[in-house]
Design an enzyme around this catalytic site. Structure first.
Site, PDB file in Angstrom:
ATOM      1  N   CYS A 139     -54.621  22.088  42.699  1.00 22.02           N
ATOM      2  CA  CYS A 139     -55.605  23.006  42.121  1.00 22.02           C
ATOM      3  C   CYS A 139     -56.329  22.385  40.931  1.00 22.02           C
ATOM      4  CB  CYS A 139     -54.897  24.293  41.690  1.00 22.02           C
ATOM      5  SG  CYS A 139     -56.025  25.466  40.919  1.00 22.02           S
ATOM      6  N   CYS A 168     -49.817  23.495  39.651  1.00 24.02           N
ATOM      7  CA  CYS A 168     -50.034  23.413  41.112  1.00 24.02           C
ATOM      8  C   CYS A 168     -50.873  22.152  41.390  1.00 24.02           C
ATOM      9  CB  CYS A 168     -50.759  24.655  41.628  1.00 24.02           C
ATOM     10  SG  CYS A 168     -49.971  26.193  41.121  1.00 24.02           S
ATOM     11  N   CYS A 228     -55.619  26.844  33.385  1.00 25.21           N
ATOM     12  CA  CYS A 228     -54.367  27.471  33.805  1.00 25.21           C
ATOM     13  C   CYS A 228     -53.186  26.586  33.414  1.00 25.21           C
ATOM     14  CB  CYS A 228     -54.379  27.695  35.309  1.00 25.21           C
ATOM     15  SG  CYS A 228     -52.826  28.402  35.891  1.00 25.21           S
ATOM     16  N   CYS A 283     -64.074  40.366  46.783  1.00 24.74           N
ATOM     17  CA  CYS A 283     -62.822  39.644  46.542  1.00 24.74           C
ATOM     18  C   CYS A 283     -62.911  38.866  45.239  1.00 24.74           C
ATOM     19  CB  CYS A 283     -62.536  38.665  47.673  1.00 24.74           C
ATOM     20  SG  CYS A 283     -62.370  39.456  49.276  1.00 24.74           S
ATOM     21  N   ARG A 335     -57.488  33.899  59.193  1.00 27.54           N
ATOM     22  CA  ARG A 335     -58.765  33.557  58.569  1.00 27.54           C
ATOM     23  C   ARG A 335     -58.853  32.060  58.274  1.00 27.54           C
ATOM     24  NH1 ARG A 335     -59.021  36.296  53.261  1.00 27.54           N
ATOM     25  NH2 ARG A 335     -58.460  38.004  54.620  1.00 27.54           N
ATOM     26  N   CYS A 365     -60.456  43.386  46.642  1.00 30.59           N
ATOM     27  CA  CYS A 365     -59.330  42.488  46.874  1.00 30.59           C
ATOM     28  C   CYS A 365     -59.217  41.605  45.641  1.00 30.59           C
ATOM     29  CB  CYS A 365     -59.638  41.659  48.120  1.00 30.59           C
ATOM     30  SG  CYS A 365     -58.406  40.417  48.495  1.00 30.59           S
ATOM     31  N   CYS A 405     -52.528  40.176  51.600  1.00 29.15           N
ATOM     32  CA  CYS A 405     -53.238  39.059  52.201  1.00 29.15           C
ATOM     33  C   CYS A 405     -52.502  37.831  51.688  1.00 29.15           C
ATOM     34  CB  CYS A 405     -54.686  39.086  51.717  1.00 29.15           C
ATOM     35  SG  CYS A 405     -55.614  37.591  52.056  1.00 29.15           S
TER      36      CYS A 405
HETATM   37  S1  SF4 Z   1     -53.269  27.797  41.899  1.00 27.09           S
HETATM   38 FE1  SF4 Z   1     -54.405  26.990  40.134  1.00 27.09          FE
HETATM   39  S2  SF4 Z   1     -55.073  28.814  39.000  1.00 27.09           S
HETATM   40 FE2  SF4 Z   1     -53.439  29.474  40.407  1.00 27.09          FE
HETATM   41  S3  SF4 Z   1     -51.532  29.305  39.238  1.00 27.09           S
HETATM   42 FE3  SF4 Z   1     -51.764  27.340  40.278  1.00 27.09          FE
HETATM   43  S4  SF4 Z   1     -52.864  26.025  38.817  1.00 27.09           S
HETATM   44 FE4  SF4 Z   1     -53.105  28.140  38.123  1.00 27.09          FE
END
Ligand code: SF4
Length: 390
Positions: free
Chosen positions: A77, A74, A70, A114, A280, A146, A206
């Site tokens: 992640c 983030c 990706c 999901c 949750r 989902c 959600c």
């Molecule tokens: S949470 Fe992870 S997969 Fe989702 S946009 Fe951010 S870096 Fe990419």
């Protein structure tokens, strides 16, 4: 507990039963004021939960349909290209793979499928692909669907809704104030806009957060109220799972490490600000709550599990046992597989009837042991101490 605290809790219970949120100062006290005894707080949050959801615990399972690579940054992640976490990356699965996985989930007791895609947001081709998968999972298997797919505009959200998607998962993750600390490639506003687009397209929402990304109590409270403004019916509360190689991997809140007691206070906060929402327990349940997991079922009314419900010896079976042992009910909206029904009935029967001793001396908990013994023509194994049957 002082009389004042007892009166405060009574007021919160009454408000929560009526679907009203506690005030911001009260929300602060829930997480920050040690004079508010934790057990009283859990009891109050539990009464609000029971008023809206009884003793049911909903079980959710997630299925990654695409992982890794990706471009977003983030910090929490492992799927980000900026992360050094060793993860298994794979391309978007084919329709056949996704439908087969949904079939397996259904056979194993799931009522909702999901799906999670990594990435900033799906391309037009990916929307077409997911729409075809969703339509087939709905029409052939009758499962609710989902999807978590990153940022969406209203047009894409509508295409997914038209295919039969029931619910979009899109977490706010943290407060607007703290957002830049965890991600710089998209904004808090982008996330809010995606929720608005999904709602406009008629999708259920959600949306939740990740607790323990170095935020303050005020950040946490901001998120609780933003989700209330959106009237989000389902709120996953995740707790940061520190992964070496990720930029955000300290698991701190208000400058302190997360403790099981703090995790419980956070869950009570979300229950008492969002009394009618499904709260949750998400990622980090086992690691951050440890031996206190059963107490979390009082403020929260649903949880995620890894793996399939019927996998023998899995942590999932232990989770189901925990729910029953704590006096709650496992809820599946779909048909209960017979094996799961037997397992739960056996647990409810209680006592030592749910246990047996394997030939290796290992304690096993499996109602199929009688069938196994009958098949092998063996007498049930006997527990012995120094060779003497007991
Ligand atoms: S949470 Fe992870 S997969 Fe989702 S946009 Fe951010 S870096 Fe990419």
């Amino acid at each position: 507990m002082s009389w004042t605290a007892a009166a405060l809790l009574d007021r919160w219970i009454d408000a929560g039963r009526a679907g009203e949120a506690v005030g911001r100062d009260e929300a602060r006290a829930i997480v920050a004021d040690d004079r508010l005894a934790l057990l009283g707080l859990i009891e109050a949050a539990g009464q609000v939960r029971e008023a809206h959801f009884g003793r049911d615990v909903l079980i959710h399972q997630l299925h990654n349909v695409q992982s890794g690579a990706c471009p977003e940054d983030c910090g929490y992640c492992g799927q980000s290209q900026h992360s050094e976490a060793p993860i298994q990356a794979y391309r978007l699965k084919s329709r056949e793979e996704i439908v087969a996985e949904a079939q397996r989930a259904k056979d194993n007791g799931a009522y909702r499928y999901c799906m999670v895609l990594s990435g900033r947001g799906p391309s037009d081709e990916e929307i077409d692909h997911m729409a075809a998968c969703i339509a087939e999972v709905k029409s052939r298997l009758g499962l609710r669907t989902c999807l978590s797919a990153g940022l969406l505009d209203e047009g894409k959200a509508r295409r997914l809704a038209d295919a039969g998607l029931d619910r979009l998962n899109h977490n706010l993750n943290t407060s607007e104030r703290h957002y830049e600390q965890i991600c710089t490639t998209h904004t808090f506003a982008d996330r809010v806009n995606t929720l608005a687009a999904a709602r406009a397209a008629g999708l259920d929402l959600c949306s939740g957060l990740i607790v323990g990304m170095g935020e303050s109590f005020e950040d946490l409270i901001d998120v609780a109220y933003r989700l209330r403004e959106f009237a989000v019916p389902s709120i996953p509360v995740n707790f940061l799972v520190p992964i070496p190689g990720n930029r955000v991997n300290d698991a701190t809140l208000q400058g302190r490490p997360l403790t099981p007691q703090m995790v419980l206070r956070v869950l009570c906060l979300f229950r008492l600000v969002n009394p009618t929402a499904e709260i949750r327990i998400g990622a980090g349940r086992e690691g951050h709550l440890r031996s206190m997991q059963a107490l979390a079922l009082h403020p929260a009314n649903s949880l995620f599990v890894d793996g399939y419900l019927l996998t023998r010896g899995s942590a999932t079976r232990d989770t189901i046992a925990m729910i029953i042992d704590a006096g709650f009910e496992v809820r599946l909206d779909g048909a209960w597989p017979a094996e799961l029904e037997q397992f739960v009935a056996q647990l409810k029967a209680g006592g030592s009837g749910a246990f047996d001793i394997d030939h290796s001396g290992e304690v096993i908990r499996d109602d199929r042991r009688r069938q196994r013994n009958a098949r092998l023509g063996e007498a049930p194994a006997t527990l012995r101490v120094n060779g003497t049957p007991i």
